[in-house]
Design a protein around this motif. Structure first.
Motif, mmCIF file in Angstrom:
data_model
loop_
_atom_site.group_PDB
_atom_site.id
_atom_site.type_symbol
_atom_site.label_atom_id
_atom_site.label_comp_id
_atom_site.label_asym_id
_atom_site.label_seq_id
_atom_site.Cartn_x
_atom_site.Cartn_y
_atom_site.Cartn_z
ATOM 1 N N ALA A 468 18.093 134.660 14.222
ATOM 2 C CA ALA A 468 16.758 134.739 13.624
ATOM 3 C C ALA A 468 16.809 134.471 12.122
ATOM 4 O O ALA A 468 15.925 133.793 11.566
ATOM 5 N N GLN A 469 17.847 134.976 11.463
ATOM 6 C CA GLN A 469 17.981 134.747 10.026
ATOM 7 C C GLN A 469 18.221 133.271 9.724
ATOM 8 O O GLN A 469 17.630 132.717 8.774
ATOM 9 N N GLN A 470 19.065 132.607 10.517
ATOM 10 C CA GLN A 470 19.318 131.183 10.301
ATOM 11 C C GLN A 470 18.060 130.353 10.545
ATOM 12 O O GLN A 470 17.768 129.412 9.791
ATOM 13 N N VAL A 471 17.314 130.701 11.596
ATOM 14 C CA VAL A 471 16.076 129.961 11.885
ATOM 15 C C VAL A 471 15.065 130.163 10.763
ATOM 16 O O VAL A 471 14.429 129.201 10.293
ATOM 17 N N SER A 472 14.907 131.403 10.311
ATOM 18 C CA SER A 472 13.971 131.663 9.216
ATOM 19 C C SER A 472 14.404 130.950 7.943
ATOM 20 O O SER A 472 13.560 130.410 7.209
ATOM 21 N N SER A 473 15.709 130.919 7.677
ATOM 22 C CA SER A 473 16.209 130.215 6.498
ATOM 23 C C SER A 473 15.943 128.721 6.594
ATOM 24 O O SER A 473 15.546 128.082 5.603
ATOM 25 N N ALA A 474 16.149 128.159 7.794
ATOM 26 C CA ALA A 474 15.888 126.722 7.979
ATOM 27 C C ALA A 474 14.407 126.403 7.795
ATOM 28 O O ALA A 474 14.054 125.400 7.150
ATOM 29 N N VAL A 475 13.534 127.242 8.334
ATOM 30 C CA VAL A 475 12.093 127.005 8.205
ATOM 31 C C VAL A 475 11.673 127.100 6.746
ATOM 32 O O VAL A 475 10.911 126.262 6.241
ATOM 33 N N THR A 476 12.176 128.120 6.027
ATOM 34 C CA THR A 476 11.831 128.258 4.609
ATOM 35 C C THR A 476 12.330 127.067 3.797
ATOM 36 O O THR A 476 11.601 126.527 2.946
ATOM 37 N N SER A 477 13.564 126.632 4.051
ATOM 38 C CA SER A 477 14.103 125.479 3.320
ATOM 39 C C SER A 477 13.324 124.210 3.634
ATOM 40 O O SER A 477 13.099 123.375 2.738
ATOM 41 N N LEU A 478 12.902 124.053 4.880
ATOM 42 C CA LEU A 478 12.096 122.881 5.241
ATOM 43 C C LEU A 478 10.763 122.890 4.501
ATOM 44 O O LEU A 478 10.320 121.848 3.987
ATOM 45 N N GLN A 479 10.121 124.035 4.458
ATOM 46 C CA GLN A 479 8.849 124.115 3.752
ATOM 47 C C GLN A 479 9.018 123.806 2.273
ATOM 48 O O GLN A 479 8.184 123.111 1.667
ATOM 49 N N LEU A 480 10.107 124.303 1.678
ATOM 50 C CA LEU A 480 10.354 124.015 0.267
ATOM 51 C C LEU A 480 10.679 122.545 0.045
ATOM 52 O O LEU A 480 10.234 121.944 -0.941
ATOM 53 N N ALA A 481 11.444 121.939 0.969
ATOM 54 C CA ALA A 481 11.771 120.516 0.835
ATOM 55 C C ALA A 481 10.517 119.654 0.909
ATOM 56 O O ALA A 481 10.343 118.717 0.121
ATOM 57 N N VAL A 482 9.638 119.968 1.845
ATOM 58 C CA VAL A 482 8.389 119.205 1.973
ATOM 59 C C VAL A 482 7.535 119.374 0.718
ATOM 60 O O VAL A 482 6.931 118.410 0.216
ATOM 61 N N ALA A 483 7.484 120.604 0.183
ATOM 62 C CA ALA A 483 6.695 120.848 -1.022
ATOM 63 C C ALA A 483 7.272 120.103 -2.229
ATOM 64 O O ALA A 483 6.519 119.547 -3.046
ATOM 65 N N GLU A 484 8.606 120.084 -2.363
ATOM 66 C CA GLU A 484 9.218 119.386 -3.486
ATOM 67 C C GLU A 484 9.050 117.873 -3.364
ATOM 68 O O GLU A 484 8.889 117.176 -4.373
ATOM 69 N N LEU A 485 9.094 117.347 -2.146
ATOM 70 C CA LEU A 485 8.807 115.919 -1.965
ATOM 71 C C LEU A 485 7.389 115.593 -2.400
ATOM 72 O O LEU A 485 7.130 114.563 -3.029
ATOM 73 N N GLU A 486 6.471 116.478 -2.056
ATOM 74 C CA GLU A 486 5.075 116.262 -2.442
ATOM 75 C C GLU A 486 4.897 116.320 -3.951
ATOM 76 O O GLU A 486 4.068 115.609 -4.519
ATOM 77 N N ALA A 487 5.709 117.180 -4.610
ATOM 78 C CA ALA A 487 5.619 117.296 -6.065
ATOM 79 C C ALA A 487 6.404 116.212 -6.792
ATOM 80 O O ALA A 487 6.295 116.099 -8.013
ATOM 81 N N GLY A 488 7.225 115.453 -6.053
ATOM 82 C CA GLY A 488 8.010 114.397 -6.679
ATOM 83 C C GLY A 488 9.330 114.851 -7.248
ATOM 84 O O GLY A 488 9.980 114.090 -7.981
ATOM 85 N N ASN A 489 9.768 116.072 -6.938
ATOM 86 C CA ASN A 489 11.051 116.591 -7.419
ATOM 87 C C ASN A 489 12.133 116.216 -6.408
ATOM 88 O O ASN A 489 12.475 117.005 -5.513
ATOM 89 N N LEU A 490 12.693 115.039 -6.551
ATOM 90 C CA LEU A 490 13.600 114.496 -5.541
ATOM 91 C C LEU A 490 14.892 115.300 -5.448
ATOM 92 O O LEU A 490 15.404 115.547 -4.340
ATOM 93 N N GLY A 491 15.454 115.717 -6.581
ATOM 94 C CA GLY A 491 16.721 116.448 -6.558
ATOM 95 C C GLY A 491 16.605 117.767 -5.809
ATOM 96 O O GLY A 491 17.449 118.094 -4.964
ATOM 97 N N PHE A 492 15.551 118.537 -6.093
ATOM 98 C CA PHE A 492 15.357 119.811 -5.397
ATOM 99 C C PHE A 492 15.046 119.583 -3.918
ATOM 100 O O PHE A 492 15.490 120.355 -3.054
ATOM 101 N N ALA A 493 14.281 118.554 -3.627
ATOM 102 C CA ALA A 493 13.940 118.272 -2.220
ATOM 103 C C ALA A 493 15.193 117.958 -1.413
ATOM 104 O O ALA A 493 15.351 118.423 -0.277
ATOM 105 N N LEU A 494 16.108 117.181 -1.999
ATOM 106 C CA LEU A 494 17.352 116.867 -1.302
ATOM 107 C C LEU A 494 18.181 118.127 -1.060
ATOM 108 O O LEU A 494 18.735 118.326 0.030
#
Length: 562
Positions: A468-494
């Motif tokens: 459950a912790q790994q799944v929650s971590s993956a979901v949180t990281s995915l949401q942050l990656a999508v948000a950083e892509l939308e903001a144009g922060n390529l390094g953080f998104a990667l």
């Protein structure tokens, strides 16, 4: 009679007590101790990620040099324009590209940099003034009279995140700024397609998630050659000497790696970790008998036989069993004295200049002929020193292709600066980072949604807190990656996308999720029935007898009243 009634009443109370204990205490205790533990998972957020809506935002700065805009046009800058492009890939995946373009005039120091004698020197001078952030571009618009570019070149793409764009001859003084920007827009879009990302690259990165049409498959042939995104890669350089009795081959692989390969890997450090090893294999044959061409007095390997070269050689290479990372194999083959010289031919029966070939998602092989190093009267074994600059030039080009660095031809009128000592331009790194980030997001979302569907369909798989912790971590990281892509922060998104794919794969391949570790329902019944049936039958019969006697007494009382 009274004693008999007391005994009967005591038996009824005992049966009721046992039944009450079994129902109130036994059944809940058995249910609690035998239930499958399933920790909470963010199912709603996973379902939202299943419908992937990606927005990629790129910042573009257009700088007008002296002589490209009139004083009236200068009054309207700086200004900012935003353009959006939407593409529906399939019913569950949509892409939006947002380009935020800022227009301004050049500063005095930038004007001095643009007065350099060559475009390469101007590119270096502009880079020393200010370094553009990762994922952004700066386009300098220079007048038609500028001598930085040759006459047949309109756009120069340098080693950094900077491009020079010559203004067209049709743009005369007196036209409005809006007309000037409309004229520049197609060229700036072409620059973006080359230096940043294109829809073809992003669609190819979604190949794990989206079923591609035949037309798209042809357009992403380059991406199918490259390895899939991975947190790490193993690079192995192998020297194959099938005839050590004739050739004593020496190669300075350590020095060559430090000189030619390590600068590229250092620049690719944000994408993955790399480890390098080397080996020398003696008496290692290609497994394919080359044909002798009498017209050329040489042995040849046709393109049709190249596919049969890899399997026999791969059996001798060995593999890094301690690592799950992909392995990139680079083989330098020195033909034996009886099959020299050996040349590789392409589909048109022409000699390949590099005398090398590569296999998609495997590696490359180069044939290094040494028969010209000694004469017919030489005493064997002959000492041979490999020209590592020539070899590493070929391996470096193959490594770029296998890692996904695209080398497509630029549009007409474009001049791309040759590779620097690092083997990779800054904008090429950005282009690769865009593709890898989208690929990581697509792969992680597919893994997480597949895991959620699997756990929903098979209810007796234990979901422990670590999963459950790994799944929650993956979901949180995915949401942050999508948000950083939308903001144009390529390094953080990667970075977030790499964390997401690591967490999702750890959860998906966790050994505790194996369904074979748990019993199906028929086996549960086979185990529980011998335990509970002998105990439950007397209790049930006693309860039935108590109910029957209660009904009998009720009938007798009703008969007396009547």
């Amino acid at each position: 009679l009274a004693l008999k009634l007391n005994v009967l009443k005591r038996g009824q109370l005992a049966a009721l007590s046992i039944a009450a204990v079994v129902i109130i205490v036994g059944v809940p205790l058995w249910w609690r101790t035998t239930e499958t533990y399933r920790a909470w998972l963010p199912v709603n957020q996973i379902n939202e990620l299943a419908n992937l809506q990606l927005q990629l935002s790129a910042d573009v700065e257009v700088v007008f040099a002296r002589g490209t805009v009139t004083p009236e046009q200068q009054k309207k800058v700086p200004l900012t324009q935003t353009q959006d492009e939407e593409h529906t890939v399939d019913e569950d995946t949509a892409l939006r590209y947002r380009y935020e373009t800022k227009y301004r005039t050049a500063t005095i120091m930038e004007e001095d940099a643009l007065n350099q004698p060559t475009a390469a020197e101007a590119d270096l001078s502009l880079h020393t003034l200010s370094e553009s952030p990762c994922g952004s571009l700066v386009v300098y618009v220079i007048p038609e009279s500028s001598t930085l570019l040759p006459e047949d070149v309109d756009v120069y793409i340098g080693q950094r995140r900077t491009a020079l764009l010559r203004i067209g001859a049709q743009m005369r003084v007196g036209r409005t700024l809006e007309q000037l920007l409309a004229h520049l827009e197609p060229r700036i879009k072409q620059v973006l397609q080359v230096m940043s990302f294109s829809h073809t690259d992003i669609t190819a990165a979604l190949s794990d998630r989206v079923r591609l049409s035949p037309g798209n498959k042809e357009s992403i042939a380059d991406s199918m050659r490259a390895f899939k995104s991975s947190p790490g890669y193993e690079i192995t350089f192998s020297l194959l000497n099938p005839d050590p009795k004739s050739h004593r081959v020496h190669w300075d692989i350590e020095g060559a790696v430090q000189t030619y390969i390590q600068p590229l890997l250092t620049k690719l450090a944000p994408l993955a970790n790399f480890s390098i090893d080397s080996q020398t294999l003696y008496y290692a044959m290609l497994g394919v008998n080359p044909r002798y061409d009498s017209s050329r007095s040489a042995y040849t390997l046709n393109s049709d036989s190249l596919a049969h070269v890899i399997n026999p050689v791969e059996a001798r290479l060995g593999s890094n069993a301690a690592s799950s990372n992909p392995v990139l194999n680079f083989l330098l083959y020195v033909p034996d004295a009886h099959h020299s010289p050996l040349h590789i031919h392409d589909h048109k029966k022409q000699e390949v200049l590099s005398n090398a070939f590569h296999s998609p998602r495997w590696g490359g092989i180069m044939v290094y002929n040494v028969n010209g190093f000694y004469g017919p009267e030489a005493v064997f074994p002959v000492d041979i020193n490999i020209n590592m600059a020539k070899v590493m030039g070929v391996f470096l080009a193959q490594l770029r292709l296998l890692l996904g660095v695209q080398s497509s031809a630029p549009p007409p009128g474009f001049l791309v600066a040759p590779c620097s000592s690092t083997g990779l331009a800054d904008w090429e790194l950005d282009r690769l980072m865009w593709s890898r980030t989208v690929e990581n997001v697509a792969t992680a979302t597919t893994t997480i949604t597949s895991l959620a569907q699997l756990l929903d369909q098979i209810g007796n798989i234990v979901i422990n807190d670590n999963i459950a912790q790994q799944v929650s971590s993956a979901v949180t990281s995915l949401q942050l990656a999508v948000a950083e892509l939308e903001a144009g922060n390529l390094g953080f998104a990667l970075q977030y996308s790499k964390e997401a794919i690591l967490a999702s794969e750890r959860a998906f391949f966790d050994p505790s999720l194996l369904h074979l570790l748990y019993f199906p329902d028929d086996q549960k019944f086979a185990i529980y029935i011998p335990l509970f049936l002998p105990m439950c039958v007397p209790i049930l019969l006693s309860l039935l007898k108590i109910v029957s006697e209660a009904r009998q007494k009720r009938r007798e009382r009703q008969a007396k009243k009547d």
